[in-house]
Design a protein around this motif. Structure first.
Motif, PDB file in Angstrom:
ATOM      1  N   MET A   1     -12.821   7.165 -48.257  1.00 51.29           N
ATOM      2  CA  MET A   1     -13.430   5.983 -47.654  1.00 51.29           C
ATOM      3  C   MET A   1     -12.825   5.740 -46.267  1.00 51.29           C
ATOM      4  N   THR A   2     -13.695   5.484 -45.297  1.00 48.96           N
ATOM      5  CA  THR A   2     -13.251   5.242 -43.926  1.00 48.96           C
ATOM      6  C   THR A   2     -12.724   3.811 -43.780  1.00 48.96           C
ATOM      7  N   ILE A   3     -11.627   3.670 -43.098  1.00 52.86           N
ATOM      8  CA  ILE A   3     -11.054   2.350 -42.839  1.00 52.86           C
ATOM      9  C   ILE A   3     -11.291   1.992 -41.377  1.00 52.86           C
ATOM     10  N   VAL A  38      -3.562   2.491 -40.683  1.00 55.10           N
ATOM     11  CA  VAL A  38      -4.577   3.190 -41.481  1.00 55.10           C
ATOM     12  C   VAL A  38      -3.913   4.161 -42.451  1.00 55.10           C
ATOM     13  N   MET A  41      -2.375   2.185 -45.280  1.00 54.54           N
ATOM     14  CA  MET A  41      -3.396   1.642 -46.186  1.00 54.54           C
ATOM     15  C   MET A  41      -3.972   2.733 -47.095  1.00 54.54           C
ATOM     16  N   LYS A  42      -4.273   3.873 -46.534  1.00 57.53           N
ATOM     17  CA  LYS A  42      -4.858   4.964 -47.329  1.00 57.53           C
ATOM     18  C   LYS A  42      -3.909   5.417 -48.437  1.00 57.53           C
ATOM     19  N   ASP A  45      -4.231   2.914 -51.293  1.00 61.73           N
ATOM     20  CA  ASP A  45      -5.593   2.551 -51.725  1.00 61.73           C
ATOM     21  C   ASP A  45      -5.947   1.109 -51.358  1.00 61.73           C
ATOM     22  N   TYR A  47      -8.199  -0.908 -48.608  1.00 69.77           N
ATOM     23  CA  TYR A  47      -9.269  -0.555 -47.682  1.00 69.77           C
ATOM     24  C   TYR A  47      -9.794  -1.732 -46.860  1.00 69.77           C
TER      25      TYR A  47
END
Length: 273
Positions: A1-3, A38, A41-42, A45, A47
């Motif tokens: 999923m792109t943040i 980013v 966050m990745k 998990d 987002y």
């Protein structure tokens, strides 16, 4: 999923962190900070930036990990060996004229640079009359630096760097290997003062003959870089030295004319006024 990081939410997050915790990342280079956020966050998990903000302001342990991510911690012993070789050839002779030598390693990260400088000073018979002030914004990194324990697997690179930097002994004399780690000799840190210091907000705390701050300014915006150079200028004695990273310069600093290049290639400067 792109943040995706919204600019308004981003600025609100940094302002909240500054207000609650006193850490100011608002003048760090924006693209670098966003990239690190980013990544953080990745790995967890998360987002949505607003969710991250709420978690950081409630969970101090998570916030410590966040600071670790945003702080500059990439380092190695005798990184850029020619920098250390230049210190031996161009700086040491003048440093030797001081009865007590005060050195500030600003942004010391996990400490590899501290032990590199300590080894160099020991080999030049200056360590016993030196005080090394090792500071960083990151408490976790400072803890690692205090302990002086590093992975055994790094020693091949560190040894190679040490030899290229003009090392005078067998590098293995400076540490004890045990299992998969090495412990550096305690004599190398007996004259080291480890302390938290925030280059963004904290002031000068002593007068120094040599300040080393490598690969830190590059993560700040131009205004903050200028303020930090002013801080270093204020903290250096006359004819004291400043060492920067190979991608950093004094070109746009207010105090650039107060310094003379000792080694243009290795970014070592002397305070002249």
């Amino acid at each position: 999923m792109t943040i995706t990081i919204d600019d308004i939410e981003f600025k609100e997050l940094l302002e909240s962190i500054r207000f609650i915790y006193g850490y100011d990342f608002t003048e760090y280079a924006e693209l670098s900070v966003k990239r690190r956020i980013v990544h953080f966050m990745k790995n967890r998990d998360i987002y949505a930036l607003d969710k991250l903000g709420k978690m950081l302001l409630k969970d101090e342990h998570l916030f410590e990990e966040f600071v670790q991510e945003l702080s500059v911690t990439v380092t190695e012993m005798f990184r850029d060996p020619t920098f250390y070789k230049s210190i031996r050839e161009r700086v040491v002779k003048r440093l030797a004229t001081y009865p007590v030598l005060r050195i500030w390693i600003a942004g010391c990260a996990t400490g590899q640079e501290i032990y590199s400088i300590a080894i160099l000073l020991k080999e030049e018979n200056l360590l016993d009359r030196s005080i090394i002030y090792a500071t960083d914004i990151n408490q976790k990194s400072l803890k690692i630096a205090r302990e002086g324990v590093y992975p055994l697997g790094s020693m091949k690179l560190y040894t190679s760097n040490y030899m290229e930097a003009g090392g005078k002994r067998a590098f293995s004399e400076y540490y004890i290997a045990k299992y998969n780690s090495v412990l550096f000799d305690k004599s190398l840190r007996e004259n080291v003062v480890f302390s938290p210091h925030n280059l963004v907000a904290d002031k000068s705390f002593n007068e120094f003959q040599f300040i080393i701050c490598r690969n830190v300014l590059m993560y700040f915006n131009q205004d903050l870089q200028n303020r930090v150079v002013n801080l270093f200028h204020e903290s250096l004695c006359s004819f004291g030295f400043l060492g920067l990273g190979d991608k950093e310069s004094l070109l746009f600093a207010d105090k650039k004319d107060c310094f003379e290049e000792t080694d243009k290639k290795e970014k070592i400067f002397m305070k002249m006024k």
